[in-house]
Every structure is written in C-alpha cells, then in structure tokens.
Design a protein around this motif. Structure first.
Motif, PDB file in Angstrom:
ATOM      1  N   LEU A  52       4.086  -1.324  -7.533  1.00 56.46           N
ATOM      2  CA  LEU A  52       4.289  -2.469  -6.648  1.00 56.46           C
ATOM      3  C   LEU A  52       5.697  -2.501  -6.062  1.00 56.46           C
ATOM      4  O   LEU A  52       5.936  -3.148  -5.046  1.00 56.46           O
ATOM      5  N   LEU A  53       6.636  -1.810  -6.691  1.00 51.80           N
ATOM      6  CA  LEU A  53       8.004  -1.767  -6.169  1.00 51.80           C
ATOM      7  C   LEU A  53       8.130  -0.902  -4.922  1.00 51.80           C
ATOM      8  O   LEU A  53       9.187  -0.915  -4.275  1.00 51.80           O
ATOM      9  N   ALA A  54       7.082  -0.182  -4.580  1.00 50.77           N
ATOM     10  CA  ALA A  54       7.123   0.621  -3.354  1.00 50.77           C
ATOM     11  C   ALA A  54       7.153  -0.284  -2.126  1.00 50.77           C
ATOM     12  O   ALA A  54       7.756   0.070  -1.114  1.00 50.77           O
ATOM     13  N   VAL A  62       9.514  -2.162   3.025  1.00 45.48           N
ATOM     14  CA  VAL A  62       9.966  -3.273   3.871  1.00 45.48           C
ATOM     15  C   VAL A  62      11.434  -3.100   4.230  1.00 45.48           C
ATOM     16  O   VAL A  62      11.837  -3.326   5.383  1.00 45.48           O
ATOM     17  N   ALA A  63      12.248  -2.682   3.276  1.00 46.93           N
ATOM     18  CA  ALA A  63      13.670  -2.454   3.555  1.00 46.93           C
ATOM     19  C   ALA A  63      13.838  -1.341   4.591  1.00 46.93           C
ATOM     20  O   ALA A  63      14.679  -1.447   5.490  1.00 46.93           O
ATOM     21  N   ALA A  64      13.037  -0.292   4.483  1.00 46.23           N
ATOM     22  CA  ALA A  64      13.108   0.795   5.468  1.00 46.23           C
ATOM     23  C   ALA A  64      12.705   0.292   6.847  1.00 46.23           C
ATOM     24  O   ALA A  64      13.330   0.644   7.858  1.00 46.23           O
ATOM     25  N   TYR A  65      11.690  -0.551   6.904  1.00 44.57           N
ATOM     26  CA  TYR A  65      11.263  -1.114   8.193  1.00 44.57           C
ATOM     27  C   TYR A  65      12.358  -1.988   8.795  1.00 44.57           C
ATOM     28  O   TYR A  65      12.649  -1.883   9.988  1.00 44.57           O
ATOM     29  N   TRP A  66      12.947  -2.852   7.988  1.00 42.19           N
ATOM     30  CA  TRP A  66      14.011  -3.736   8.494  1.00 42.19           C
ATOM     31  C   TRP A  66      15.217  -2.934   8.972  1.00 42.19           C
ATOM     32  O   TRP A  66      15.814  -3.258   9.999  1.00 42.19           O
ATOM     33  N   CYS A  99      15.328   4.812   1.183  1.00 38.78           N
ATOM     34  CA  CYS A  99      14.297   3.817   0.902  1.00 38.78           C
ATOM     35  C   CYS A  99      12.900   4.429   0.943  1.00 38.78           C
ATOM     36  O   CYS A  99      12.063   4.138   0.073  1.00 38.78           O
ATOM     37  N   LEU A 100      12.637   5.264   1.926  1.00 43.08           N
ATOM     38  CA  LEU A 100      11.324   5.897   2.007  1.00 43.08           C
ATOM     39  C   LEU A 100      11.101   6.872   0.857  1.00 43.08           C
ATOM     40  O   LEU A 100       9.987   6.968   0.324  1.00 43.08           O
ATOM     41  N   TRP A 101      12.136   7.585   0.463  1.00 42.27           N
ATOM     42  CA  TRP A 101      12.022   8.494  -0.675  1.00 42.27           C
ATOM     43  C   TRP A 101      11.742   7.716  -1.962  1.00 42.27           C
ATOM     44  O   TRP A 101      10.878   8.105  -2.757  1.00 42.27           O
ATOM     45  N   ILE A 109       5.206   5.124  -5.507  1.00 46.44           N
ATOM     46  CA  ILE A 109       3.765   5.219  -5.288  1.00 46.44           C
ATOM     47  C   ILE A 109       3.144   6.250  -6.232  1.00 46.44           C
ATOM     48  O   ILE A 109       2.079   6.026  -6.801  1.00 46.44           O
ATOM     49  N   TRP A 110       3.810   7.374  -6.422  1.00 46.74           N
ATOM     50  CA  TRP A 110       3.254   8.437  -7.245  1.00 46.74           C
ATOM     51  C   TRP A 110       3.360   8.183  -8.737  1.00 46.74           C
ATOM     52  O   TRP A 110       2.623   8.788  -9.522  1.00 46.74           O
ATOM     53  N   VAL A 111       4.247   7.293  -9.150  1.00 45.78           N
ATOM     54  CA  VAL A 111       4.442   7.105 -10.587  1.00 45.78           C
ATOM     55  C   VAL A 111       3.220   6.439 -11.234  1.00 45.78           C
ATOM     56  O   VAL A 111       2.938   6.680 -12.406  1.00 45.78           O
ATOM     57  N   GLY A 112       2.467   5.648 -10.504  1.00 47.32           N
ATOM     58  CA  GLY A 112       1.294   4.977 -11.075  1.00 47.32           C
ATOM     59  C   GLY A 112       0.229   5.941 -11.545  1.00 47.32           C
ATOM     60  O   GLY A 112      -0.131   5.960 -12.739  1.00 47.32           O
ATOM     61  N   PRO A 113      -0.332   6.755 -10.648  1.00 48.36           N
ATOM     62  CA  PRO A 113      -1.367   7.694 -11.098  1.00 48.36           C
ATOM     63  C   PRO A 113      -0.862   8.712 -12.123  1.00 48.36           C
ATOM     64  O   PRO A 113      -1.578   9.065 -13.059  1.00 48.36           O
TER      65      PRO A 113
END
Length: 109
Positions: free
Chosen positions: A43-45, A50-54, A74-76, A82-86
């Motif tokens: 969920l922290l992704a 959002v920070a990258a978008y702003w 931020c994107l990295w 995202i990958w840490v969950g699975p």
C-alpha cells in the motif's frame, strides 16, 4: 572513467540503503518476522506514485528540471513496494512449509 562511475554507484547504493525509508522498510520485510507485512507494505506504493505525479506536475508547471531525479527515486521506490507483496507471500509459504517439514524429518532420524 569506468572506475569513477563504479565508485560513485557504490556510494549511492550505500547512501540509499542507509537513509531511504523504502529500503529500510524492505530490509525489515525481508526478515522472517517481517514477511507477514509484505502485503501491507504494498500500500505504500501509492504515496510514492502520488509524489512522483505531483513532482512531475510541478516540473511541467515551470519547476526545476533536476526534480526529475526525485521522480525517478519515487517511481523506483513504488516499484519496489509493489513487488514486495507477492514475493513476501511466496517467502512466507516457503518458510512455513520448511518449518512444517522439519519436525517430520527429525522424527525419522
């Protein structure tokens, strides 16, 4: 020149591992006790995205272009989250299967 780039990348990696919040969180999640938090850490992704978008909107609105480096960071970090969950779910399953088979194997020795 190659040596200079190599040394610079080593120092950047050391800095990132020591001070970046996403890397500190991921180091904790990769421990046996922290594996259960992997899906929650996904969920922290969203805040990183959002920070990258702003930041991108700010740059397009006339902000300094060196902020693209922060967008990249931020994107990295978002992609790592995202990958840490699975991955953590797979590692939890592997650890539990290993813990389940150890008493059975010790019983037959």
């Amino acid at each position: 020149m190659f040596r200079l780039l190599w040394i610079a990348s080593i120092h950047v990696r050391i800095f990132m591992r020591r001070y970046m919040p996403s890397t500190i969180i991921l180091d904790y999640v990769r421990t046996r006790r922290g594996l259960k938090w992997g899906p929650v850490v996904m969920l922290l992704a969203a805040p990183y995205a959002v920070a990258a978008y702003w930041l991108t909107a700010w740059i397009e609105g006339g902000g300094p272009e060196w902020l693209y480096l922060l967008v990249l960071v931020c994107l990295w970090s978002a992609s790592k989250m995202i990958w840490v969950g699975p991955v953590s779910i797979a590692l939890v399953l592997r650890a539990r299967m290993s813990e389940r088979t150890k008493p059975i194997l010790q019983q037959y020795r």
